[in-house]
Structure formats: C-alpha cells, structure tokens
Motif scaffolding. Structure first.
Motif, PDB file in Angstrom:
ATOM      1  N   GLU A  82      10.447   5.417  -6.992  1.00 18.15           N
ATOM      2  CA  GLU A  82      11.766   4.947  -6.562  1.00 18.15           C
ATOM      3  C   GLU A  82      12.227   3.782  -7.432  1.00 18.15           C
ATOM      4  OE1 GLU A  82      13.882   3.114  -2.510  1.00 18.15           O
ATOM      5  OE2 GLU A  82      11.763   3.688  -2.523  1.00 18.15           O
ATOM      6  N   ASP A  83      13.485   3.805  -7.797  1.00 12.54           N
ATOM      7  CA  ASP A  83      14.055   2.734  -8.614  1.00 12.54           C
ATOM      8  C   ASP A  83      14.378   1.523  -7.740  1.00 12.54           C
ATOM      9  OD1 ASP A  83      15.282   1.656 -11.083  1.00 12.54           O
ATOM     10  OD2 ASP A  83      17.136   1.801  -9.919  1.00 12.54           O
ATOM     11  N   ILE A  84      13.940   0.350  -8.203  1.00 16.22           N
ATOM     12  CA  ILE A  84      14.241  -0.897  -7.502  1.00 16.22           C
ATOM     13  C   ILE A  84      15.203  -1.713  -8.372  1.00 16.22           C
ATOM     14  CG2 ILE A  84      13.317  -3.038  -6.534  1.00 16.22           C
ATOM     15  CD1 ILE A  84      12.444  -0.559  -5.014  1.00 16.22           C
ATOM     16  N   PRO A  85      16.428  -1.931  -7.914  1.00 18.54           N
ATOM     17  CA  PRO A  85      17.388  -2.694  -8.716  1.00 18.54           C
ATOM     18  C   PRO A  85      16.876  -4.095  -9.022  1.00 18.54           C
ATOM     19  CG  PRO A  85      18.488  -1.567  -6.899  1.00 18.54           C
ATOM     20  CD  PRO A  85      17.020  -1.426  -6.666  1.00 18.54           C
ATOM     21  N   VAL A  86      17.142  -4.562 -10.239  1.00 24.13           N
ATOM     22  CA  VAL A  86      16.697  -5.888 -10.658  1.00 24.13           C
ATOM     23  C   VAL A  86      17.804  -6.555 -11.468  1.00 24.13           C
ATOM     24  CG1 VAL A  86      15.566  -4.911 -12.707  1.00 24.13           C
ATOM     25  CG2 VAL A  86      14.899  -7.178 -11.885  1.00 24.13           C
ATOM     26  N   SER A  87      17.926  -7.850 -11.287  1.00 27.18           N
ATOM     27  CA  SER A  87      18.855  -8.641 -12.101  1.00 27.18           C
ATOM     28  C   SER A  87      18.078  -9.753 -12.788  1.00 27.18           C
ATOM     29  CB  SER A  87      19.976  -9.231 -11.241  1.00 27.18           C
ATOM     30  OG  SER A  87      19.442 -10.122 -10.269  1.00 27.18           O
ATOM     31  N   TYR A  88      18.609 -10.212 -13.913  1.00 26.15           N
ATOM     32  CA  TYR A  88      17.935 -11.246 -14.699  1.00 26.15           C
ATOM     33  C   TYR A  88      18.858 -12.454 -14.862  1.00 26.15           C
ATOM     34  CZ  TYR A  88      15.513  -6.952 -16.140  1.00 26.15           C
ATOM     35  OH  TYR A  88      14.857  -5.752 -16.157  1.00 26.15           O
ATOM     36  N   GLN A  89      18.279 -13.629 -14.760  1.00 34.85           N
ATOM     37  CA  GLN A  89      19.046 -14.857 -14.950  1.00 34.85           C
ATOM     38  C   GLN A  89      18.242 -15.828 -15.810  1.00 34.85           C
ATOM     39  OE1 GLN A  89      19.992 -16.980 -11.351  1.00 34.85           O
ATOM     40  NE2 GLN A  89      21.200 -18.543 -12.405  1.00 34.85           N
ATOM     41  N   LEU A  90      18.777 -16.196 -16.962  1.00 33.23           N
ATOM     42  CA  LEU A  90      18.134 -17.197 -17.806  1.00 33.23           C
ATOM     43  C   LEU A  90      18.366 -18.568 -17.176  1.00 33.23           C
ATOM     44  CD1 LEU A  90      16.676 -18.013 -20.441  1.00 33.23           C
ATOM     45  CD2 LEU A  90      18.932 -18.117 -21.541  1.00 33.23           C
ATOM     46  N   LEU A  91      17.287 -19.196 -16.718  1.00 36.66           N
ATOM     47  CA  LEU A  91      17.399 -20.474 -16.010  1.00 36.66           C
ATOM     48  C   LEU A  91      17.321 -21.666 -16.953  1.00 36.66           C
ATOM     49  CD1 LEU A  91      15.110 -19.698 -12.927  1.00 36.66           C
ATOM     50  CD2 LEU A  91      17.595 -19.496 -13.096  1.00 36.66           C
ATOM     51  N   THR A  92      16.412 -21.629 -17.901  1.00 37.57           N
ATOM     52  CA  THR A  92      16.270 -22.742 -18.846  1.00 37.57           C
ATOM     53  C   THR A  92      15.905 -22.196 -20.219  1.00 37.57           C
ATOM     54  OG1 THR A  92      13.882 -23.131 -18.587  1.00 37.57           O
ATOM     55  CG2 THR A  92      15.345 -24.203 -16.985  1.00 37.57           C
ATOM     56  N   GLU A  93      16.246 -22.971 -21.243  1.00 35.51           N
ATOM     57  CA  GLU A  93      15.838 -22.640 -22.609  1.00 35.51           C
ATOM     58  C   GLU A  93      15.582 -23.927 -23.374  1.00 35.51           C
ATOM     59  OE1 GLU A  93      17.114 -19.428 -25.895  1.00 35.51           O
ATOM     60  OE2 GLU A  93      18.712 -20.862 -25.423  1.00 35.51           O
ATOM     61  N   ASN A  94      14.437 -24.004 -23.997  1.00 34.23           N
ATOM     62  CA  ASN A  94      14.061 -25.144 -24.824  1.00 34.23           C
ATOM     63  C   ASN A  94      13.660 -24.616 -26.193  1.00 34.23           C
ATOM     64  OD1 ASN A  94      13.013 -27.381 -26.075  1.00 34.23           O
ATOM     65  ND2 ASN A  94      11.310 -27.671 -24.662  1.00 34.23           N
ATOM     66  N   LYS A  95      14.511 -24.833 -27.191  1.00 34.26           N
ATOM     67  CA  LYS A  95      14.261 -24.307 -28.531  1.00 34.26           C
ATOM     68  C   LYS A  95      13.307 -25.169 -29.340  1.00 34.26           C
ATOM     69  CE  LYS A  95      18.654 -21.825 -28.869  1.00 34.26           C
ATOM     70  NZ  LYS A  95      19.882 -21.589 -29.675  1.00 34.26           N
ATOM     71  N   HIS A  96      12.818 -26.243 -28.732  1.00 32.07           N
ATOM     72  CA  HIS A  96      11.936 -27.170 -29.460  1.00 32.07           C
ATOM     73  C   HIS A  96      10.611 -27.368 -28.731  1.00 32.07           C
ATOM     74  CE1 HIS A  96      15.410 -28.041 -31.980  1.00 32.07           C
ATOM     75  NE2 HIS A  96      16.112 -28.222 -30.860  1.00 32.07           N
ATOM     76  N   ALA A  97      10.169 -26.346 -28.023  1.00 32.03           N
ATOM     77  CA  ALA A  97       8.892 -26.438 -27.308  1.00 32.03           C
ATOM     78  C   ALA A  97       7.725 -26.453 -28.298  1.00 32.03           C
ATOM     79  CB  ALA A  97       8.740 -25.270 -26.347  1.00 32.03           C
ATOM     80  N   LEU A  98       6.588 -26.931 -27.826  1.00 27.22           N
ATOM     81  CA  LEU A  98       5.370 -26.998 -28.662  1.00 27.22           C
ATOM     82  C   LEU A  98       5.650 -27.682 -29.995  1.00 27.22           C
ATOM     83  CD1 LEU A  98       3.854 -23.433 -28.053  1.00 27.22           C
ATOM     84  CD2 LEU A  98       3.400 -25.543 -26.794  1.00 27.22           C
ATOM     85  N   ASP A  99       6.249 -28.873 -29.907  1.00 28.51           N
ATOM     86  CA  ASP A  99       6.565 -29.665 -31.105  1.00 28.51           C
ATOM     87  C   ASP A  99       7.475 -28.911 -32.069  1.00 28.51           C
ATOM     88  OD1 ASP A  99       4.947 -31.821 -30.224  1.00 28.51           O
ATOM     89  OD2 ASP A  99       3.165 -30.825 -31.020  1.00 28.51           O
TER      90      ASP A  99
END
Length: 423
Positions: A82-99
């Motif tokens: 059975e297909d379960i509907p899903v939605s996606y939401q980008l909550l945070t983004e850090n382009k400078h992680a891990l130094d």
C-alpha cells in the motif's frame, strides 16, 4: 556491619554476572566452538520441487522467489504494498558544516494516512568538494540524529521522547559520535543520510501504534496473523523511503546507494537489500542471529532468545522454529544470497561472541554459489580470515579486534569496498 557490607558486595557481583546480555550461566549460551554440533544447511541451489538451479535465469525465475517468499512468510513478515503519502520539508541547511567541508541538511519526512501521521527527521551530510554526482551511504542511528555529532543545531525527533526519559543520557549531543566518522566519509567523497530508527518504528514494547505500521489500512486486521511484519520489516521499509527522497536531489548519484546497518539494523539492512535493488551495496555490521549469522550453529545468541526480545522484531511464524532449528527450510546464507548480484559486505568483531563472528562469515561464504551464477566473486575459503585482513570481493568481509560496535576501522573498510565497487 562488615558482614552486611560483604553480603552486599557479593550480591552486586552475582547480579552483575548473572544479568548481562551475554551471560552463559543464566541463559546457557554456548561460547565453545567444540560444542557446535554438525549441521546441514538447506540447499541454496535446489528448488522446492527438487530442480537444480544452475544458471542465473533459473535463480531469478524459480529459486529466488521461493526464498523471498520463505522470508516474507516465516521470518520478517510481509511488507505491505500500500502506498503511504509522504511530504518533505527542508528544515535547516548549513553549507559550512565540518569546518566547511560539508553541507548539512535536516529534512522532515511526514507520512500520513488513515487519520494518522508519523514524522521522521533525516540528517544529510554532503561533501562540498565533489563536483560530480555524490554516492550516498544510508543508515539508521540508534540514539537520535543529535547523537551522531556534537552540534546544537541538530533537531530532536518526535518519537525519541517515547523511548527515553527526560533525564536520560541519550539526550546528550554527540553521545554516539564515535560511530559516525563523518570526517573520514566526507573526505573520501561520500555523503551520508541517517535517521533515528525510532522515528520509523519505536524499539520499545507498547509503542507500535506510533510506528509507520499503524498507517496501513490493514493494521488492525493483520495484527495477529503469523506472517504480519514487525519492527525489522518496518525499518527495512523505512530505508527504502529514505532512498525515495534522495532520488529527488539532483546532486546525488541515483545508482550509488549503499545501505549500512549495525546490530539489529544489520538484520534490517539485509532484509531491505533483499527487497530493494536500488541498494547496490548492502553492509551488515555485527548483525548476528536473525541477521548474517547461521542459526544452525547454535553459538552465542540463539533464535529463541532473539525472538523473545520485546518489542517483536520478527513475524510470529518464526516462533515455531525455536526448538526446531534443523527443520527450518532456510538459514541466513539464503538471505545474503537474495542480494546477488549486488555487492554485500559482512563484518564481525572479535569480542562480539554473542553475534557469532564465525557464523556471520560462514553465512556469507555459503551465499557465494549464487554470486558465481553471475560470474561474481564470493568468499574464497570456508576458513575465516584473520583479524584486520579484509576481503573486497563481490561478497566482502572483515573481522576486527574489539567489541560490538561501529568504529573508524569499519568505515575505512566500507569506504574501500565502495571505492572498489563504484569507482
């Protein structure tokens, strides 16, 4: 007074030695290789009707569907379609992680159906220096995304409060950072997608209603059926849903998904890899009984013990074999063989006798004949290799010094394996 103190010390000593998971006295666990009796494994290349399977066409059309049906009916339960509907939401983004070496994203996946909703938080680490498509390693964590790195911006999952009290040490950030060698992974050019496994199916008795299983229309009607899926089936399903999302990201290589699972998640990884061909590499780390280890060896954790763990991980039909191991029409070499011709890697730890390292190796070795049908290279010998002597064939393996865990040496081997298979 001295007598009281002495008795208290004795009581503590006895409790410590009798209540441990691997205690051989209390649970009569066998850790003596000489006590492993002779056994005969089910024939991987003989069909239920007695037909000899001697080419990949017969494997794919006859024997593989038979084995997949056995595992669906008798071991992990049937995965709903059975297909379960899903939605996606980008909550945070850090382009400078891990130094500055990585871009870190946190994505909320919301599954909704039949009036119920389950939220799952996906943590992505993507290398910044890779200009081509990024190969990805997918894997669950045990103690929340916040446990994989000491970073105050990591969000806590909804379901984590169900399984941990507010003052529990597992709320501490970075508490399992040693298991997630992000620095090595990113520098080697790989991305990571991880999620707390409790988000998909809380691993605590009585909380199945908060799992993704509760979203399916037949949730109530199938509860007592012997082939109903349980936690391992749910976690395997969730691994595939992570890939669904990753396939929407243009920067990611859709042909290079590796699935890594440790311990109970090593069991789920093998089952997910058996069902979802998008995982071109499947890695089982210290997965033991019900995972990579042969049940018939009766060494370390047994089928009866693992099936009694709550909440249930396996289909109820598996209970029939608690005392009839030799009557099982399957053993775990057959699970590993379902992944063929894709690459699979099994890893063990020397001190993890509970998981039966030799049994893990032998299951991988006895899966090799199916890989040979595809002219792929399995494990070369029935003799287990020495410590820190990894094998990087189409079936890979290593055993390292140490305990039941994932460490930087494991990652080093897995990345080498991925380099060999993908680059």
């Amino acid at each position: 007074m001295q007598k009281t103190i002495y008795l208290a010390v004795v009581f503590i000593w006895i409790s410590f030695h009798l209540n441990g998971q691997t205690d051989s006295i209390k649970r009569n666990i066998n850790y003596d290789e000489s006590l492993v009796t002779a056994y005969a494994l089910p024939d991987l290349l003989t069909s239920n009707s007695g037909l000899k399977i001697n080419n990949k066409q017969k494997w794919e059309q006859i024997r593989r569907p038979e084995i997949l049906e056995m595992y669906s009916n008798l071991v992990y339960g049937r995965t709903p379609t059975e297909d379960i509907p899903v939605s996606y939401q980008l909550l945070t983004e850090n382009k400078h992680a891990l130094d500055g070496k990585a871009t870190m994203q946190q994505v909320k996946m919301t599954f909704s159906k039949n009036g119920k909703t389950v939220n799952a938080l996906l943590l992505l680490m993507l290398p910044n220096h890779i200009k081509k498509k990024i190969p990805m390693i997918v894997g669950y964590n045990f103690k929340g995304n916040h446990s994989t790195i000491n970073d105050s911006t990591i969000l806590y999952s909804d379901n984590f409060k169900l399984v941990r009290e507010p003052d529990h040490l597992d709320w501490k950030r970075g508490v399992q950072a040693q298991r997630w060698d992000y620095k090595q992974i990113i520098e080697r050019g790989y991305g990571v997608a991880t999620m707390c496994y409790h988000d998909i199916f809380p691993d605590k008795d009585g909380f199945k209603d908060y799992s993704i299983a509760a979203l399916f229309s037949d949730y109530e009607s199938r509860k007592e059926q012997g082939d109903n899926w349980e936690a391992i089936g749910g976690w395997a399903w969730g691994s595939s849903r992570i890939v669904d999302y990753l396939e929407t990201i243009p920067e990611i290589d859709k042909n290079k998904f590796a699935l890594l699972g440790h311990s109970r998640q090593g069991k789920a990884a093998l089952w997910a890899g058996a069902q979802d061909p998008r995982f071109s590499i499947v890695i089982s780390n210290n997965s033991g009984e019900g995972g990579a280890a042969l049940a018939r060896r009766n060494y370390g954790e047994t089928l009866q013990i693992v099936c009694n763990i709550k909440p249930a991980w396996f289909a109820k039909n598996l209970n029939a074999y608690h005392h009839k191991i030799d009557e099982m029409p399957f053993d775990q070499h057959m699970l590993i063989a379902l992944i063929a011709p894709r690459a699979v890697y099994v890893a063990s730890a020397e001190q993890d006798r509970w998981a039966d390292p030799k049994g893990e190796y032998l299951a991988a070795y006895h899966a090799s004949p199916v890989y040979a049908l595809y002219k792929k290279k399995g494990l070369p010998s029935e003799i287990q290799p020495q410590l820190h002597q990894p094998i990087y064939n189409d079936i890979g393996y290593h055993i390292r010094a140490g305990i039941h865990d994932v460490n930087s040496y494991d990652w080093y081997c897995y990345l080498n394996f991925a380099d060999k298979k993908w680059k």
